[in-house]
Write a protein that holds these residues in place. Structure first.
Motif, PDB file in Angstrom:
ATOM      1  N   MET A   1       0.850  -1.162   0.000  1.00  0.00           N
ATOM      2  CA  MET A   1       0.000   0.000   0.000  1.00  0.00           C
ATOM      3  C   MET A   1       0.904   1.235   0.000  1.00  0.00           C
ATOM      4  O   MET A   1       1.878   1.297   0.726  1.00  0.00           O
ATOM      5  CB  MET A   1      -0.919  -0.015   1.219  1.00  0.00           C
ATOM      6  CG  MET A   1      -1.747   1.217   1.263  1.00  0.00           C
ATOM      7  SD  MET A   1      -3.238   1.365   2.237  1.00  0.00           S
ATOM      8  CE  MET A   1      -3.210   0.268   3.533  1.00  0.00           C
ATOM      9  N   ASN A   2       0.535   2.207  -0.805  1.00  0.00           N
ATOM     10  CA  ASN A   2       1.296   3.441  -0.919  1.00  0.00           C
ATOM     11  C   ASN A   2       0.555   4.547  -0.168  1.00  0.00           C
ATOM     12  O   ASN A   2      -0.552   4.938  -0.562  1.00  0.00           O
ATOM     13  CB  ASN A   2       1.474   3.800  -2.398  1.00  0.00           C
ATOM     14  CG  ASN A   2       2.384   4.975  -2.607  1.00  0.00           C
ATOM     15  OD1 ASN A   2       2.653   5.756  -1.691  1.00  0.00           O
ATOM     16  ND2 ASN A   2       2.872   5.109  -3.823  1.00  0.00           N
ATOM     17  N   PHE A   3       1.162   5.069   0.895  1.00  0.00           N
ATOM     18  CA  PHE A   3       0.502   6.068   1.732  1.00  0.00           C
ATOM     19  C   PHE A   3       0.148   7.327   0.938  1.00  0.00           C
ATOM     20  O   PHE A   3      -0.916   7.903   1.119  1.00  0.00           O
ATOM     21  CB  PHE A   3       1.386   6.438   2.930  1.00  0.00           C
ATOM     22  CG  PHE A   3       0.729   7.374   3.900  1.00  0.00           C
ATOM     23  CD1 PHE A   3      -0.171   6.886   4.826  1.00  0.00           C
ATOM     24  CD2 PHE A   3       0.982   8.738   3.879  1.00  0.00           C
ATOM     25  CE1 PHE A   3      -0.803   7.734   5.721  1.00  0.00           C
ATOM     26  CE2 PHE A   3       0.360   9.590   4.765  1.00  0.00           C
ATOM     27  CZ  PHE A   3      -0.538   9.084   5.691  1.00  0.00           C
ATOM     28  N   LYS A   4       1.032   7.735   0.042  1.00  0.00           N
ATOM     29  CA  LYS A   4       0.824   8.978  -0.708  1.00  0.00           C
ATOM     30  C   LYS A   4      -0.367   8.892  -1.658  1.00  0.00           C
ATOM     31  O   LYS A   4      -0.946   9.911  -2.000  1.00  0.00           O
ATOM     32  CB  LYS A   4       2.092   9.344  -1.479  1.00  0.00           C
ATOM     33  CG  LYS A   4       3.236   9.715  -0.558  1.00  0.00           C
ATOM     34  CD  LYS A   4       4.499  10.023  -1.320  1.00  0.00           C
ATOM     35  CE  LYS A   4       5.612  10.366  -0.344  1.00  0.00           C
ATOM     36  NZ  LYS A   4       6.877  10.609  -1.013  1.00  0.00           N
TER      37      LYS A   4
ATOM     38  N   PRO B   1      -6.647   8.047  -0.193  1.00  0.00           N
ATOM     39  CA  PRO B   1      -7.560   9.199  -0.117  1.00  0.00           C
ATOM     40  C   PRO B   1      -7.269  10.024   1.141  1.00  0.00           C
ATOM     41  O   PRO B   1      -6.775   9.502   2.149  1.00  0.00           O
ATOM     42  CB  PRO B   1      -8.947   8.572  -0.032  1.00  0.00           C
ATOM     43  CG  PRO B   1      -8.783   7.146  -0.401  1.00  0.00           C
ATOM     44  CD  PRO B   1      -7.360   6.786  -0.201  1.00  0.00           C
ATOM     45  N   LEU B   2      -7.584  11.295   1.080  1.00  0.00           N
ATOM     46  CA  LEU B   2      -7.299  12.238   2.155  1.00  0.00           C
ATOM     47  C   LEU B   2      -7.859  11.773   3.499  1.00  0.00           C
ATOM     48  O   LEU B   2      -7.157  11.789   4.513  1.00  0.00           O
ATOM     49  CB  LEU B   2      -7.872  13.619   1.788  1.00  0.00           C
ATOM     50  CG  LEU B   2      -7.564  14.758   2.728  1.00  0.00           C
ATOM     51  CD1 LEU B   2      -6.066  15.037   2.739  1.00  0.00           C
ATOM     52  CD2 LEU B   2      -8.309  15.997   2.296  1.00  0.00           C
ATOM     53  N   GLU B   3      -9.099  11.334   3.505  1.00  0.00           N
ATOM     54  CA  GLU B   3      -9.744  10.904   4.753  1.00  0.00           C
ATOM     55  C   GLU B   3      -9.024   9.690   5.359  1.00  0.00           C
ATOM     56  O   GLU B   3      -8.832   9.607   6.570  1.00  0.00           O
ATOM     57  CB  GLU B   3     -11.211  10.562   4.483  1.00  0.00           C
ATOM     58  CG  GLU B   3     -11.989  10.220   5.733  1.00  0.00           C
ATOM     59  CD  GLU B   3     -13.456   9.949   5.437  1.00  0.00           C
ATOM     60  OE1 GLU B   3     -13.994   9.021   6.060  1.00  0.00           O
ATOM     61  OE2 GLU B   3     -14.041  10.651   4.593  1.00  0.00           O
ATOM     62  N   THR B   4      -8.594   8.765   4.523  1.00  0.00           N
ATOM     63  CA  THR B   4      -7.875   7.586   4.995  1.00  0.00           C
ATOM     64  C   THR B   4      -6.539   7.981   5.605  1.00  0.00           C
ATOM     65  O   THR B   4      -6.148   7.467   6.658  1.00  0.00           O
ATOM     66  CB  THR B   4      -7.662   6.588   3.837  1.00  0.00           C
ATOM     67  OG1 THR B   4      -8.922   6.304   3.237  1.00  0.00           O
ATOM     68  CG2 THR B   4      -7.037   5.305   4.320  1.00  0.00           C
ATOM     69  N   LYS B   5      -5.834   8.907   4.947  1.00  0.00           N
ATOM     70  CA  LYS B   5      -4.554   9.390   5.485  1.00  0.00           C
ATOM     71  C   LYS B   5      -4.751  10.012   6.868  1.00  0.00           C
ATOM     72  O   LYS B   5      -3.987   9.746   7.788  1.00  0.00           O
ATOM     73  CB  LYS B   5      -3.942  10.450   4.564  1.00  0.00           C
ATOM     74  CG  LYS B   5      -3.349   9.928   3.302  1.00  0.00           C
ATOM     75  CD  LYS B   5      -2.779  11.105   2.510  1.00  0.00           C
ATOM     76  CE  LYS B   5      -2.346  10.715   1.142  1.00  0.00           C
ATOM     77  NZ  LYS B   5      -1.843  11.865   0.373  1.00  0.00           N
TER      78      LYS B   5
ATOM     79  N   LEU C   1       2.739   8.564  10.632  1.00  0.00           N
ATOM     80  CA  LEU C   1       3.017   9.291  11.876  1.00  0.00           C
ATOM     81  C   LEU C   1       3.334  10.762  11.614  1.00  0.00           C
ATOM     82  O   LEU C   1       2.918  11.633  12.363  1.00  0.00           O
ATOM     83  CB  LEU C   1       4.202   8.651  12.609  1.00  0.00           C
ATOM     84  CG  LEU C   1       3.909   7.474  13.502  1.00  0.00           C
ATOM     85  CD1 LEU C   1       5.201   6.851  14.002  1.00  0.00           C
ATOM     86  CD2 LEU C   1       3.025   7.857  14.670  1.00  0.00           C
ATOM     87  N   ASN C   2       4.080  11.030  10.557  1.00  0.00           N
ATOM     88  CA  ASN C   2       4.542  12.387  10.294  1.00  0.00           C
ATOM     89  C   ASN C   2       3.610  13.186   9.396  1.00  0.00           C
ATOM     90  O   ASN C   2       3.903  14.341   9.091  1.00  0.00           O
ATOM     91  CB  ASN C   2       5.946  12.339   9.674  1.00  0.00           C
ATOM     92  CG  ASN C   2       6.950  11.775  10.641  1.00  0.00           C
ATOM     93  OD1 ASN C   2       6.854  11.992  11.848  1.00  0.00           O
ATOM     94  ND2 ASN C   2       7.904  11.011  10.139  1.00  0.00           N
ATOM     95  N   TYR C   3       2.502  12.593   8.979  1.00  0.00           N
ATOM     96  CA  TYR C   3       1.537  13.286   8.131  1.00  0.00           C
ATOM     97  C   TYR C   3       0.976  14.483   8.888  1.00  0.00           C
ATOM     98  O   TYR C   3       0.671  14.399  10.075  1.00  0.00           O
ATOM     99  CB  TYR C   3       0.400  12.332   7.744  1.00  0.00           C
ATOM    100  CG  TYR C   3      -0.632  12.946   6.845  1.00  0.00           C
ATOM    101  CD1 TYR C   3      -0.368  13.176   5.509  1.00  0.00           C
ATOM    102  CD2 TYR C   3      -1.878  13.310   7.339  1.00  0.00           C
ATOM    103  CE1 TYR C   3      -1.316  13.738   4.679  1.00  0.00           C
ATOM    104  CE2 TYR C   3      -2.843  13.868   6.525  1.00  0.00           C
ATOM    105  CZ  TYR C   3      -2.553  14.084   5.185  1.00  0.00           C
ATOM    106  OH  TYR C   3      -3.496  14.652   4.373  1.00  0.00           O
ATOM    107  N   GLU C   4       0.865  15.606   8.207  1.00  0.00           N
ATOM    108  CA  GLU C   4       0.319  16.813   8.843  1.00  0.00           C
ATOM    109  C   GLU C   4      -1.069  17.088   8.303  1.00  0.00           C
ATOM    110  O   GLU C   4      -1.258  17.215   7.096  1.00  0.00           O
ATOM    111  CB  GLU C   4       1.223  18.011   8.557  1.00  0.00           C
ATOM    112  CG  GLU C   4       2.555  17.938   9.271  1.00  0.00           C
ATOM    113  CD  GLU C   4       3.390  19.202   9.041  1.00  0.00           C
ATOM    114  OE1 GLU C   4       2.802  20.283   8.859  1.00  0.00           O
ATOM    115  OE2 GLU C   4       4.617  19.061   9.026  1.00  0.00           O
ATOM    116  N   ILE C   5      -2.025  17.182   9.213  1.00  0.00           N
ATOM    117  CA  ILE C   5      -3.377  17.538   8.840  1.00  0.00           C
ATOM    118  C   ILE C   5      -3.468  19.053   8.866  1.00  0.00           C
ATOM    119  O   ILE C   5      -3.267  19.670   9.907  1.00  0.00           O
ATOM    120  CB  ILE C   5      -4.415  16.903   9.796  1.00  0.00           C
ATOM    121  CG1 ILE C   5      -4.299  15.390   9.766  1.00  0.00           C
ATOM    122  CG2 ILE C   5      -5.820  17.350   9.429  1.00  0.00           C
ATOM    123  CD1 ILE C   5      -5.172  14.671  10.760  1.00  0.00           C
TER     124      ILE C   5
END
Length: 167
Positions: free
Chosen positions: A1-4, A7-11, A158-162
């Protein structure tokens, strides 16, 4: 699975869930250290007949032995859920039966993560499966982060910024 490519909501959901668990472990670094130790294990930790995996800061226990066949089917089911949202639809009869048997065998499985010293973090307990009212099965985000997803995927989550405009 590729995080990038998610979909936005899943991230956002993955970020919140994994960050919540990382904070329960005392921070991102301790959480990532555990994952690195799991990945460095010669045989998959879940195949330990003793149902225990020891790591630097504590141990992970689970209820019952997991056999290699069930673990393989579980990993294929997780891939299928990540790709099309359901682990049972579209399977041929043989794979459908094997997946149902794996679900029955692993349904009661729960995990307990205990620190070596009582001050590191609180005991963390989680079940492998979350069953929805509509009969759908989902796999715990913590289980996937620890045992399934590559560490790079977990780091991105973990490092994804909302950002405000994304909400």
């Amino acid at each position: 699975m590729n995080f990038k490519k998610l979909p936005l909501e899943t991230k956002q959901n993955l970020h919140r869930q994994i960050l919540e668990y990382a904070l329960k472990f005392g921070g991102k670094n301790f959480f990532l250290q555990l994952i690195e130790e799991i990945k460095a294990s010669k045989t998959h930790p879940l195949l330990n007949q003793s149902c225990v995996f020891h790591y630097t800061k504590g141990k992970i226990n689970w209820d019952k032995s997991i056999f290699k066949e069930n673990l393989t089917i579980l990993f294929h089911a997780i891939e299928k859920v990540d790709m099309d949202g359901d682990m049972l639809t579209g399977l041929d009869d043989k794979k459908h039966k094997a997946t149902l048997n794996m679900l029955k065998a692993l349904k009661p499985l729960s995990f307990t993560i205990t620190p070596k010293d009582d001050k590191s973090f609180d005991v963390i307990e989680f079940k492998l499966f979350d069953f929805a009212e509509d009969g759908k099965v989902s796999i715990s985000a913590l289980f996937k982060a620890l045992f399934v997803y590559p560490i790079d995927f977990t780091k991105l989550a973990l490092n994804y910024e909302i950002r405000e405009f994304e909400k």
